[in-house]
Design an enzyme around this catalytic site. Sequence first.
Site, PDB file in Angstrom:
ATOM      1  N   HIS A  42       0.854  -1.211   0.000  1.00 33.81           N
ATOM      2  CA  HIS A  42       0.000   0.000   0.000  1.00 33.81           C
ATOM      3  C   HIS A  42       0.874   1.240   0.000  1.00 33.81           C
ATOM      4  O   HIS A  42       1.019   1.883   1.035  1.00 33.81           O
ATOM      5  CB  HIS A  42      -0.893  -0.008   1.245  1.00 33.81           C
ATOM      6  CG  HIS A  42      -2.080   0.887   1.129  1.00 33.81           C
ATOM      7  ND1 HIS A  42      -2.094   2.171   1.602  1.00 33.81           N
ATOM      8  CD2 HIS A  42      -3.296   0.670   0.598  1.00 33.81           C
ATOM      9  CE1 HIS A  42      -3.284   2.711   1.390  1.00 33.81           C
ATOM     10  NE2 HIS A  42      -4.030   1.810   0.781  1.00 33.81           N
TER      11      HIS A  42
ATOM     12  N   ILE B  27       1.798   4.600   1.581  1.00 36.36           N
ATOM     13  CA  ILE B  27       0.833   5.431   2.294  1.00 36.36           C
ATOM     14  C   ILE B  27       0.154   4.559   3.349  1.00 36.36           C
ATOM     15  O   ILE B  27      -0.276   3.441   3.063  1.00 36.36           O
ATOM     16  CB  ILE B  27      -0.239   6.005   1.339  1.00 36.36           C
ATOM     17  CG1 ILE B  27       0.417   6.932   0.311  1.00 36.36           C
ATOM     18  CG2 ILE B  27      -1.321   6.756   2.120  1.00 36.36           C
ATOM     19  CD1 ILE B  27      -0.528   7.409  -0.765  1.00 36.36           C
TER      20      ILE B  27
ATOM     21  N   GLY C 236      -6.005   4.541   5.552  1.00 31.78           N
ATOM     22  CA  GLY C 236      -6.867   5.344   6.407  1.00 31.78           C
ATOM     23  C   GLY C 236      -7.517   4.547   7.517  1.00 31.78           C
ATOM     24  O   GLY C 236      -7.668   5.025   8.640  1.00 31.78           O
ATOM     25  N   VAL C 237      -7.896   3.308   7.227  1.00 30.40           N
ATOM     26  CA  VAL C 237      -8.532   2.488   8.258  1.00 30.40           C
ATOM     27  C   VAL C 237      -7.574   2.217   9.415  1.00 30.40           C
ATOM     28  O   VAL C 237      -8.006   2.056  10.554  1.00 30.40           O
ATOM     29  CB  VAL C 237      -9.115   1.168   7.707  1.00 30.40           C
ATOM     30  CG1 VAL C 237     -10.234   1.451   6.722  1.00 30.40           C
ATOM     31  CG2 VAL C 237      -8.050   0.321   7.060  1.00 30.40           C
TER      32      VAL C 237
ATOM     33  N   GLU D 174      -7.946   2.984  13.320  1.00 30.27           N
ATOM     34  CA  GLU D 174      -7.624   1.982  14.345  1.00 30.27           C
ATOM     35  C   GLU D 174      -6.680   2.561  15.394  1.00 30.27           C
ATOM     36  O   GLU D 174      -6.853   2.315  16.589  1.00 30.27           O
ATOM     37  CB  GLU D 174      -7.018   0.731  13.706  1.00 30.27           C
ATOM     38  CG  GLU D 174      -6.533  -0.313  14.701  1.00 30.27           C
ATOM     39  CD  GLU D 174      -7.619  -0.940  15.566  1.00 30.27           C
ATOM     40  OE1 GLU D 174      -7.285  -1.445  16.659  1.00 30.27           O
ATOM     41  OE2 GLU D 174      -8.805  -0.942  15.171  1.00 30.27           O
TER      42      GLU D 174
END
Length: 150
Positions: free
Chosen positions: A52, A58, A61-62, A66
């Site tokens: 990723h 990067i 976002g999840v 978290e």
Amino acid sequence: MSDIAYDIPRILKALPHRYPMLLVDRVEELVTGERIGAIKAVTFNEGFFQGHFPGRPIMPGVLQIEALAQAAGILGIETLELADSGKLVYFMAIENAKFRAPVTPGCLLRLDVSFTQQRSRICKFHGEASVDGKVTCDVDFTAMVADPPA
């Protein structure tokens, strides 16, 4: 204000998460019943950077959410005085999540979370992640305190 240093050993006492899912490296500020300020040191060694994205790593976002949720877990556990009780803090809802800037290796991701509503077992929070004062993610979420699975 917290007078206890929240380094990794202290964080491990408050959270059940372990590598590779532990996403809080240090707590800089904790005001029980109000807010927490924590840090996630984002390194190139993170497993998710392999895919990723290759050539442009990067942080997903999840995983920012978290990390905010884990900081909220520490805030909830300390506020409700549940450390060493075996109780867990579970996500119930994520709302209004916005991703505003990429998080890349080498960043210190600041995690600021505050209570927006607190009840005995269900709490609502607002979280904001940032790098060098620039917001990367903000979110409202709900969590509940529960017994661990048997």
